[in-house]
Write a protein that holds these residues in place. Sequence first.
Motif, mmCIF file in Angstrom:
data_model
loop_
_atom_site.group_PDB
_atom_site.id
_atom_site.type_symbol
_atom_site.label_atom_id
_atom_site.label_comp_id
_atom_site.label_asym_id
_atom_site.label_seq_id
_atom_site.Cartn_x
_atom_site.Cartn_y
_atom_site.Cartn_z
ATOM 1 N N LEU A 157 0.831 -1.205 0.000
ATOM 2 C CA LEU A 157 0.000 0.000 0.000
ATOM 3 C C LEU A 157 0.869 1.259 0.000
ATOM 4 O O LEU A 157 0.576 2.221 -0.712
ATOM 5 C CB LEU A 157 -0.921 -0.020 1.229
ATOM 6 C CG LEU A 157 -1.755 1.224 1.500
ATOM 7 C CD1 LEU A 157 -2.743 1.472 0.367
ATOM 8 C CD2 LEU A 157 -2.499 1.089 2.835
ATOM 9 N N ARG A 158 1.935 1.241 0.779
ATOM 10 C CA ARG A 158 2.789 2.430 0.910
ATOM 11 C C ARG A 158 4.011 2.391 -0.003
ATOM 12 O O ARG A 158 4.389 3.426 -0.571
ATOM 13 C CB ARG A 158 3.238 2.573 2.365
ATOM 14 C CG ARG A 158 4.121 3.792 2.628
ATOM 15 C CD ARG A 158 4.258 4.038 4.111
ATOM 16 N NE ARG A 158 5.047 5.226 4.410
ATOM 17 C CZ ARG A 158 5.164 5.758 5.614
ATOM 18 N NH1 ARG A 158 4.529 5.202 6.641
ATOM 19 N NH2 ARG A 158 5.892 6.839 5.827
ATOM 20 N N LEU A 239 -10.410 3.178 5.299
ATOM 21 C CA LEU A 239 -9.141 3.438 4.624
ATOM 22 C C LEU A 239 -9.181 4.767 3.890
ATOM 23 O O LEU A 239 -8.238 5.573 3.988
ATOM 24 C CB LEU A 239 -8.836 2.298 3.649
ATOM 25 C CG LEU A 239 -7.610 2.466 2.751
ATOM 26 C CD1 LEU A 239 -6.347 2.583 3.587
ATOM 27 C CD2 LEU A 239 -7.506 1.322 1.752
ATOM 28 N N ARG A 240 -10.249 5.014 3.175
ATOM 29 C CA ARG A 240 -10.367 6.278 2.441
ATOM 30 C C ARG A 240 -10.361 7.469 3.400
ATOM 31 O O ARG A 240 -9.736 8.506 3.131
ATOM 32 C CB ARG A 240 -11.636 6.274 1.596
ATOM 33 C CG ARG A 240 -11.662 5.203 0.505
ATOM 34 C CD ARG A 240 -12.869 5.349 -0.397
ATOM 35 N NE ARG A 240 -12.997 4.216 -1.300
ATOM 36 C CZ ARG A 240 -13.846 3.203 -1.128
ATOM 37 N NH1 ARG A 240 -14.665 3.193 -0.073
ATOM 38 N NH2 ARG A 240 -13.895 2.208 -1.992
ATOM 39 N N GLU A 243 -6.779 7.911 4.711
ATOM 40 C CA GLU A 243 -5.895 8.444 3.677
ATOM 41 C C GLU A 243 -6.134 9.937 3.466
ATOM 42 O O GLU A 243 -5.192 10.699 3.216
ATOM 43 C CB GLU A 243 -6.099 7.687 2.370
ATOM 44 C CG GLU A 243 -5.499 6.286 2.377
ATOM 45 C CD GLU A 243 -5.747 5.535 1.084
ATOM 46 O OE1 GLU A 243 -4.884 4.735 0.698
ATOM 47 O OE2 GLU A 243 -6.817 5.737 0.473
ATOM 48 N N GLY A 247 -2.681 11.013 4.404
ATOM 49 C CA GLY A 247 -2.002 10.773 3.139
ATOM 50 C C GLY A 247 -1.335 9.416 3.059
ATOM 51 O O GLY A 247 -1.917 8.399 3.410
ATOM 52 N N GLY A 248 -0.072 9.385 2.627
ATOM 53 C CA GLY A 248 0.622 8.136 2.368
ATOM 54 C C GLY A 248 1.373 7.585 3.562
ATOM 55 O O GLY A 248 2.407 6.922 3.373
ATOM 56 N N ILE A 250 0.154 5.394 5.762
ATOM 57 C CA ILE A 250 -0.370 4.083 6.165
ATOM 58 C C ILE A 250 0.525 3.010 5.566
ATOM 59 O O ILE A 250 0.603 2.843 4.352
ATOM 60 C CB ILE A 250 -1.825 3.901 5.691
ATOM 61 C CG1 ILE A 250 -2.705 5.025 6.240
ATOM 62 C CG2 ILE A 250 -2.350 2.543 6.135
ATOM 63 C CD1 ILE A 250 -4.118 5.008 5.689
ATOM 64 N N LEU A 287 0.737 2.512 11.004
ATOM 65 C CA LEU A 287 1.130 3.826 10.524
ATOM 66 C C LEU A 287 2.622 4.001 10.757
ATOM 67 O O LEU A 287 3.160 3.559 11.775
ATOM 68 C CB LEU A 287 0.384 4.936 11.284
ATOM 69 C CG LEU A 287 -1.134 4.823 11.410
ATOM 70 C CD1 LEU A 287 -1.672 5.994 12.220
ATOM 71 C CD2 LEU A 287 -1.787 4.757 10.046
ATOM 72 N N GLY A 382 -5.648 -2.902 1.516
ATOM 73 C CA GLY A 382 -5.274 -1.605 0.962
ATOM 74 C C GLY A 382 -4.875 -1.653 -0.493
ATOM 75 O O GLY A 382 -5.047 -0.666 -1.221
ATOM 76 N N ASP A 383 -4.331 -2.797 -0.961
ATOM 77 C CA ASP A 383 -3.956 -2.892 -2.375
ATOM 78 C C ASP A 383 -4.842 -3.867 -3.147
ATOM 79 O O ASP A 383 -4.540 -4.226 -4.281
ATOM 80 C CB ASP A 383 -2.485 -3.276 -2.535
ATOM 81 C CG ASP A 383 -2.109 -4.579 -1.861
ATOM 82 O OD1 ASP A 383 -2.819 -5.571 -2.076
ATOM 83 O OD2 ASP A 383 -1.108 -4.623 -1.129
#
Length: 470
Positions: A157-158, A239-240, A243, A247-248, A250, A287, A382-383
């Motif tokens: 995800l990150r 998740l949304r 985010e 932001g990025g 997570i 995080l 997340g992905d």
Amino acid sequence: MLTPCDAAFLSSLAEKLPPGRLAQAQARHLEEPRGRYAGQPGPVALPQSTAEVATIVAACNAARVGVQPWGGGTGLVAGQLMPSGPLPLILSLEKMTALRGIWPDENVILAEAGLTLGALHEAAAAADRLFPLALASQGTATIGGNLATNAGGTAVLRYGNARDLCLGLEAVMADGTVWNGLKRLRKDNTGYDLRNLLIGAEGSLGVITAAALKLFPIPAHRVVALLVVPSPAAALNLLRQMEARIGGLISGFELIARTGLEFLSEVGPHLRQPFPTPPDWCVLLELGLPAAMEPEATMAALFEEGAEAGLVEDGVIAASEAQADALWNIRESLPEANRRVGAVSSHDISLPLAEIPGFLAEAPARLARFGSFRINAFGHLGDGNLHYNIFPERGQDRAVHDPVRDAVKETLHDLVHALGGSVSAEHGIGRLKIDDLQRYGDPAKLAAMRAIKAALDPNGILNPGAVLPA
């Protein structure tokens, strides 16, 4: 047509190599984690340098002997062993474990293909850096194998897949020539991208011997929480929401179903679980925050916002590194629990995020016509990557369902394909999913793949029968 790796060939090859480079394969070279395939007992080559790999591959190409690349043996689609066909030479890079260089200021590390992922983590940490690829098998899985399969894991995800973490490669091609592509460059726009062609090719186009990999600063604060959510749809909305706020930052967002937690209690590994009654769905969240952000306040705000929106029903937040590791241990123990229960059919799939709730609702209904099952759906929400595993009812042997096993797989994969997903998210094709690739693959892509294979490996010696039919 390939020829078997016989005594005459081995005698000729031994003359070209230092002593001790050829041996009889051990059991670990012939097994795969799920126990559905077994390799052919035979010889294994144990080179200690790229030049030796080149000598071995060139000899095999000249004699048309199949080369079976072997990393750590942790692959789940049988790409690391050859159950049938002319006896291959197993090529193990387990002796090639050198760390060739590390440049912390550049965030780059150069490692040979046989180095384990766990050892690479340790080397990066010693330089106050992070290599983010994380797998349950990282104590055994090797860098070469991770790249050959384009491994994913919990931090995609990150940070992205293995492909996204690689700057350059060194590899031996099918004729024994060495491609020296170990560049530490972030930009190198000079023609065809051979690096990305070899990554994910499972050793069928070339043998990766070393890699230049990206490192990252270690986040100042690590926050781990296990949050109870009312549904997968709520998890995606959470998740949304997160985010949008941070932001990025997570690093992990893992969906866990009640079935998986019940399996841990039923067959082990027996771990302390934070909830007295397993929830239907929960999310393991990590995080990685910069020093300027206060971790407790950030997580408290995210929790409160999620609860106010009806997306979080309960949760625990790790108060120490030991507690954070314990929560992750629950997630990382799910595959072992699955193995102990014994799956009827296991699936590594990915879907567009918006399609996941509908898939999780529809799939059990489609499978019900084949019998009564327990389903453990978990993974990297997340992905979009789910591990969707189907099990017999408690007390029932999975062999009862053998007559419908293929139909179960086809039904599930048809649904995934119809929803715009992939039947192989992060494990690759290997030998297990060759028919799936032929069934669901785009015809133009398959034609291009066959043409590339013919051009780079005209004698078909590299991992014959993997990815594409031999």
